[in-house]
Design an enzyme around this catalytic site. Structure first.
Site, PDB file in Angstrom:
ATOM      1  N   ASP A  27      -6.830  16.621 -20.771  1.00 15.79           N
ATOM      2  CA  ASP A  27      -6.256  17.841 -20.378  1.00 15.79           C
ATOM      3  C   ASP A  27      -7.276  19.116 -21.058  1.00 15.79           C
ATOM      4  OD1 ASP A  27      -2.908  17.383 -19.558  1.00 15.79           O
ATOM      5  OD2 ASP A  27      -4.314  15.869 -20.535  1.00 15.79           O
ATOM      6  N   GLU A 280      -9.568  11.682 -16.260  1.00 16.77           N
ATOM      7  CA  GLU A 280     -10.195  12.619 -15.120  1.00 16.77           C
ATOM      8  C   GLU A 280     -11.429  13.266 -15.659  1.00 16.77           C
ATOM      9  OE1 GLU A 280      -6.992  15.148 -13.712  1.00 16.77           O
ATOM     10  OE2 GLU A 280      -8.311  16.759 -13.176  1.00 16.77           O
TER      11      GLU A 280
END
Lengths: 384, 188
Positions: A27, A280
């Protein structure tokens, strides 16, 4: 220093990014990259609100986790403290990964009646439904709405984070700077060795994979930046590995590395012939490296990640011959769902040349689309 | 209050003091165990329609609605007429109003539905969770599988296609879960 660059930013359009660190660096990794790019390439004044600055400092070693406000790479980095203090409102606020803005901030958004664009930046997925949700509003509280912004691989999504000169930098590095970079890290792979990197969550398949590399015909030099896989690595080596030191087992040399800042991690990916990545942020960066990759997807309840992995593979593997497609697809399934990593690795090595050419082609096709930061700026312009 | 995850066709939300009917709701897992609900909303005062996305844990104001039992009376083009089973009042809806259940609506169906009213106006109809429908067409069993794990497409009388177990044959009645359109088994 606080305040100095802030004065320079006085006339710039002001954006806020809020980020809660959940359990890894994904994140904050995405939020930090985005913040820097918006400043550097779009001339914006960006405040990055982070709830856990301790988790931020490995990505930005210059940062001081004790400071409530500091400037890093042109971004005003603010500690998102539990007790919210009223602040001036921006042109755009990005709520990274549904992190929920402070209630006081939301109240202020409502009070100024639609002068701020409120975006929820969602997680990356290759699934087809993403395009149907990208950019849609979310009518919620009185008088206000936010919009959902989805990154993605497909043309109907918000794209992927990619700095303007990233690929040129990468090609320049691969042509002329690779050797010096590896020497700086103390990495000296044997002649003809396949240089690989490994960044993953805990994975019971690691031992079988390492064993396959150790007993394989192709010499492999595996670089392992500090992370959650260290325990399993130590168990296979039979000792706690020291950072920087290579450990030889048959045809395999394993070399733990320190956790590196984002710019150096990019170079590490560029320097390697093959990259195992996770989550990610590193997953996207590995695609810009133009090298074959192995993705350890974030495990989800009810095996939801299986669908997401297959959606990515369907896109990524398109255009490959069936044997190469099966080799790389098989390796991903084995790594993520407990298959035979030894066999899968042999399959991948056999198709290395084709997979490397394909990775470059994939990178180029993604780069032909607008990047995520540009798409965000365009979305704001359309909203005005 | 309802959470984003609880939204379903027939729910009416109050947004900016206007009543918005949820005509369609699609639940999708996002990243890191989070989820979103994509919805199609219709403003019950203006008729304006829009698509929206909510996080599964978003909290939304919903409107308490009146509900009555009703059955399908007849279909005429895009118009669907339902009858209140207690006072026999007829109510008409168009296809868009019942988009979510439309794949399971067919002439002659006898399901006791739930008619949803907002300020005495019928706005939506909900079907029972499990309904039984007759298979109008499907290929013969390819492998003779009886386990129920091998699936094949089958068509209902109204043209809806869904996956059914390989052992299902033309003319048989099957149970369908109306929440996701999945095949549940042969009707007993």
């Amino acid at each position: 220093m606080p305040g100095i660059k802030g004065a320079c930013n006085y006339m710039k359009q002001h954006w806020d990014i809020f980020c809660k660190v959940v359990d890894n660096y994904g994140d904050i990794g995405v939020a930090w990259r985005l913040a820097r790019q918006l400043v550097a390439e779009h001339g914006l004044a960006v405040r990055l609100w982070v709830d856990n600055l301790q988790a931020f400092t490995p990505l930005c070693p210059e940062a001081d986790p004790r400071l409530a406000r500091q400037w890093q790479a042109g971004v005003q980095v603010r500690h998102w403290a539990p007790k919210w203090v009223a602040t001036d409102m921006p042109a755009v606020v990005i709520e990274a990964f549904g992190c929920k803005l402070p209630p006081g901030y939301v109240t202020a958004l409502h009070a100024q009646a639609g002068r701020t664009l409120w975006l929820n930046l969602e997680y990356l997925s290759a699934e087809a439904w993403v395009g149907g949700c990208h950019g849609l509003p979310s009518h919620g509280g009185p008088g206000y709405q936010k919009s959902f912004f989805f990154p993605g691989f497909r043309p109907d999504t918000g794209g992927l984070l990619r700095e303007r000169d990233l690929l040129a930098q990468r090609r320049g590095f691969q042509a002329a700077e690779r050797a010096a970079f590896l020497a700086r890290l103390g990495v000296a792979p044997a002649e003809g060795a396949l240089l690989c990197s490994l960044f993953a969550y805990e994975n019971p398949g690691l031992a079988a994979w390492l064993q396959a590399m150790a007993s394989g015909a192709c010499p492999v030099h595996l670089l392992v930046p500090q992370g959650r896989i260290q325990g399993e690595l130590a168990a296979w080596l039979g000792e706690v590995p020291q950072v920087g030191q290579p450990y030889r087992r048959g045809a395999l040399a394993v070399q733990p590395l320190p956790f590196v800042a984002q710019s150096d991690y990019d170079r590490l990916l560029w320097a390697c012939d093959f990259n195992a990545v996770r989550g990610e942020d590193s997953f996207v960066r590995a695609q810009w490296a133009g090298r074959p990759l192995l993705w350890h997807i974030y495990p989800q309840e009810e095996d939801a990640h299986r669908i997401k992995l297959e959606a990515f593979l369907e896109l990524y593997l398109a255009g490959l011959d069936a044997p190469a497609r099966q080799a790389l697809g098989g390796l991903h399934r084995a790594w993520n769902f407990g298959g035979n990593m030894g066999l899968a690795w042999q399959g991948l090595v056999a198709h290395r040349a084709e997979l490397t050419a394909h990775a470059e082609h994939w990178c180029a096709s993604l780069a032909a689309r607008p990047d995520l930061a540009t798409a965000l700026v365009q979305f704001y312009r359309n909203w005005l | 209050m309802k959470t984003g995850k609880e939204l379903k066709p027939g729910t009416v939300l109050r947004i900016d003091n206007d009543p918005w009917l949820v005509q369609k709701a699609e639940f999708t897992k996002s990243g890191r165990n989070s989820a979103i609900m994509k919805t199609k909303l219709k403003n019950l005062l203006t008729g304006y329609k829009t698509e929206t996305v909510y996080s599964a844990d978003d909290k939304l104001d919903d409107v308490i609605l009146d509900r009555k039992e009703a059955t399908l009376s007849f279909i005429s083009g895009d118009s669907y007429t339902f009858m209140d089973t207690t006072d026999y009042t007829m109510y008409e809806l168009n296809a868009e109003d019942i988009e979510a259940v439309l794949p399971y609506v067919e002439e002659g169906m006898t399901d006791i539905c739930e008619a949803v009213f907002f300020e005495d106006r019928l706005v939506s109809v909900e079907l029972p969770t499990t309904i039984s429908r007759q298979v109008d067409y499907t290929e013969n069993s390819a492998r003779g599988d009886t386990s129920g794990k091998v699936m094949k497409p089958a068509k209902l009388k109204n043209g809806t296609t869904l996956q059914v177990a390989d052992f299902i044959e033309i003319g048989e009645f099957i149970d369908i879960d109306t929440r996701d359109g999945s095949f549940k088994g042969r009707t007993k």
